[in-house]
Design an enzyme around this catalytic site. Structure first.
Site, PDB file in Angstrom:
ATOM      1  N   ASN A 158      33.137  35.372  34.475  1.00 15.14           N
ATOM      2  CA  ASN A 158      34.454  35.956  34.642  1.00 15.14           C
ATOM      3  C   ASN A 158      34.867  35.857  36.110  1.00 15.14           C
ATOM      4  OD1 ASN A 158      36.802  37.610  34.076  1.00 15.14           O
ATOM      5  ND2 ASN A 158      35.646  38.537  32.403  1.00 15.14           N
ATOM      6  N   ASN A 170      33.788  40.468  25.806  1.00 17.85           N
ATOM      7  CA  ASN A 170      34.092  40.467  27.234  1.00 17.85           C
ATOM      8  C   ASN A 170      33.718  41.820  27.829  1.00 17.85           C
ATOM      9  OD1 ASN A 170      35.108  40.228  29.792  1.00 17.85           O
ATOM     10  ND2 ASN A 170      37.234  39.886  29.188  1.00 17.85           N
ATOM     11  N   SER A 220      35.241  41.980  32.789  1.00 18.45           N
ATOM     12  CA  SER A 220      36.480  42.091  33.552  1.00 18.45           C
ATOM     13  C   SER A 220      36.338  43.205  34.584  1.00 18.45           C
ATOM     14  CB  SER A 220      37.665  42.410  32.631  1.00 18.45           C
ATOM     15  OG  SER A 220      38.802  42.755  33.398  1.00 18.45           O
ATOM     16  N   LYS A 227      30.386  37.307  27.602  1.00 20.82           N
ATOM     17  CA  LYS A 227      30.946  36.839  28.870  1.00 20.82           C
ATOM     18  C   LYS A 227      30.532  37.782  29.987  1.00 20.82           C
ATOM     19  CE  LYS A 227      35.144  34.875  30.867  1.00 20.82           C
ATOM     20  NZ  LYS A 227      36.524  34.420  30.545  1.00 20.82           N
ATOM     21  N   GLY A 257      36.639  27.797  38.467  1.00 22.30           N
ATOM     22  CA  GLY A 257      36.984  26.812  39.474  1.00 22.30           C
ATOM     23  C   GLY A 257      37.007  25.379  39.007  1.00 22.30           C
ATOM     24  N   PHE A 294      43.625  44.052  30.762  1.00 23.24           N
ATOM     25  CA  PHE A 294      43.635  43.863  29.302  1.00 23.24           C
ATOM     26  C   PHE A 294      45.002  44.220  28.684  1.00 23.24           C
ATOM     27  CE2 PHE A 294      38.768  44.447  28.338  1.00 23.24           C
ATOM     28  CZ  PHE A 294      38.514  43.244  28.990  1.00 23.24           C
ATOM     29  N   ASP A 338      46.248  32.936  26.867  1.00 19.51           N
ATOM     30  CA  ASP A 338      46.937  33.196  25.600  1.00 19.51           C
ATOM     31  C   ASP A 338      46.415  34.507  25.018  1.00 19.51           C
ATOM     32  OD1 ASP A 338      48.523  32.895  23.370  1.00 19.51           O
ATOM     33  OD2 ASP A 338      47.263  31.369  22.437  1.00 19.51           O
ATOM     34  N   ASN A 367      44.004  38.605  39.881  1.00 21.74           N
ATOM     35  CA  ASN A 367      44.712  39.381  38.871  1.00 21.74           C
ATOM     36  C   ASN A 367      44.037  40.723  38.669  1.00 21.74           C
ATOM     37  OD1 ASN A 367      43.694  39.952  35.895  1.00 21.74           O
ATOM     38  ND2 ASN A 367      42.657  38.061  36.564  1.00 21.74           N
ATOM     39  N   ARG A 368      44.860  41.702  38.362  1.00 23.66           N
ATOM     40  CA  ARG A 368      44.369  43.021  37.951  1.00 23.66           C
ATOM     41  C   ARG A 368      45.181  43.480  36.734  1.00 23.66           C
ATOM     42  NH1 ARG A 368      46.369  44.346  43.381  1.00 23.66           N
ATOM     43  NH2 ARG A 368      48.449  45.279  43.274  1.00 23.66           N
ATOM     44  N   ASN A 392      38.820  44.755  35.857  1.00 25.61           N
ATOM     45  CA  ASN A 392      40.100  45.468  35.908  1.00 25.61           C
ATOM     46  C   ASN A 392      40.231  46.613  34.907  1.00 25.61           C
ATOM     47  OD1 ASN A 392      41.051  43.670  37.931  1.00 25.61           O
ATOM     48  ND2 ASN A 392      41.403  42.143  36.343  1.00 25.61           N
ATOM     49  N   THR A 393      39.191  46.866  34.118  1.00 27.61           N
ATOM     50  CA  THR A 393      39.119  48.049  33.263  1.00 27.61           C
ATOM     51  C   THR A 393      37.999  48.925  33.808  1.00 27.61           C
ATOM     52  OG1 THR A 393      39.939  46.901  31.294  1.00 27.61           O
ATOM     53  CG2 THR A 393      38.671  48.916  30.946  1.00 27.61           C
TER      54      THR A 393
END
Length: 361
Positions: free
Chosen positions: A243, A169, A172, A214, A294, A114, A64, A110-111, A174-175
């Site tokens: 993460n 966070n 991640s 995180k 998981g 953000f 979300d 996923n990539r 992906n940044t």
């Protein structure tokens, strides 16, 4: 999985993963996903960082992102939910396609990067939510930010009136460069600034909002040492472990495994649980830890607690198990309390700490 859930999953799997995600958000918004609140069980209730959690199962950040359905998620069995990651400015994220199902592995890569509508949009929605709703806010930095620490500070100030807790966070994958904030000197600067902003808001509002950090599951032992030292030195309220991972070890779907991005779902369970236990060893028994990675059943949720978690979050396994998963896990934890004659689910915490801390995964 019951036939209706199986049919719904097969229908959603006809769509691109990101489109299916959007449809699931719409289903929650419109009430197509029926409310299924978990039966209150005082054995599952805990007070962590001054907040009373009715049960230990939460929706992790990432689902979300824009605070569209936090209260709807609480109605399907979650004890708490976490919106975001949200950044000061809206950003579109990375190019599509950017979510990939690994069905044989019950995993997701996923990539996204953000992708979100920014502080303003999320804040407007959260202001419309009940003040009693247990909603955490996961804050991050814009990809093109000239001062990433300032982005986190802005998140504290922006959401202080509506957040029950914050998550910074920094993990991640992906940044580009974001995980560099886990390095000791960078982390010290980030925590000092974020907690100073929190303390300023607490004095102003006479309301204390805890802050969690995180972290990634791909840390070295030295990296875990550094994070633990800074977390304790700054009196941080808690950790979230972990993460997504960059590892592709043991995957069956070697074709999708080639996609760049963070891996989540069932294959992450052992790695994330081992890191959780090692961090518990480092920070001691008192610092709250939320275990993520998981979780697909009551037993895997309980195992996170045995490895040192106070609370547990999930997300990717719902892709495969459906929206009934949180309620099923909560009922399973109540059954576990019955079987083991527990006065509190907390009674099993750390009972397999040494086992998980020693796992070489």
């Amino acid at each position: 999985m019951n036939p209706l859930t199986n049919l719904a999953r097969r229908g959603l799997f006809l769509f691109d993963p990101e489109a299916a995600h959007g449809l699931s958000i719409k289903a929650l918004k419109t009430g197509l996903v029926p409310s299924c609140p978990s039966k209150a069980d005082k054995r599952l209730s805990q007070t962590i960082t001054g907040i009373e959690f009715p049960n230990p199962i939460g929706m992790a950040a990432g689902y979300d992102k824009n605070a569209e359905v936090p209260e709807a998620l609480l109605k399907i069995g979650f004890g708490f939910t976490e919106i975001g990651t949200v950044t000061p400015k809206p950003q579109s994220g990375n190019d599509k396609p950017r979510i990939f199902r690994l069905v044989e592995d019950e995993a997701v890569i996923n990539r996204l990067g953000f992708n979100n509508e920014g502080h303003g949009a999320a804040l407007a929605r959260l202001k419309a939510c009940s003040r009693t709703a247990l909603i955490g806010v996961n804050i991050g930095a814009n990809k093109d930010s000239a001062d990433r620490v300032a982005d986190y500070v802005n998140g504290i100030h922006a959401f202080y009136s509506v957040a029950r807790y914050f998550t910074a966070n920094i993990s991640s994958p992906n940044t580009p460069g974001l995980r560099d904030l886990q390095a000791r000197e960078s982390l010290a600067a980030l925590l000092s600034a974020v907690l100073a902003a929190r303390d300023e808001e607490a004095r102003r509002s006479n309301r204390y909002v805890p802050v969690f950090l995180k972290i990634a599951p791909d840390l070295t032992e030295e990296g875990m040492d550094d994070i633990a030292a800074e977390v304790l030195a700054h009196n941080l309220d808690g950790l979230i472990v972990s993460n997504t991972t960059l590892s592709r070890d043991g995957l069956k779907d070697q074709n999708q495994a080639k996609e760049a991005g963070g891996l989540s779902g069932k294959p992450l369970f052992e790695k994330s649980t081992a890191v959780l236990a090692r961090m518990r060893k480092r920070v001691g028994p008192n610092l709250p830890i939320i275990g993520v990675g998981g979780v697909s059943s009551a037993e895997t949720a309980a195992e996170k607690i045995r490895a040192g978690a106070d609370l547990v979050q999930l997300y990717s396994c719902m892709v495969y198990e459906g929206p009934a998963l949180p309620g099923r896990i909560v009922r399973g934890l109540s059954d576990l309390c019955d079987r083991e004659r527990l006065g509190s689910i907390r009674d099993i915490r750390d009972s397999r700490l040494d086992y998980w801390a020693s796992r070489n995964v």
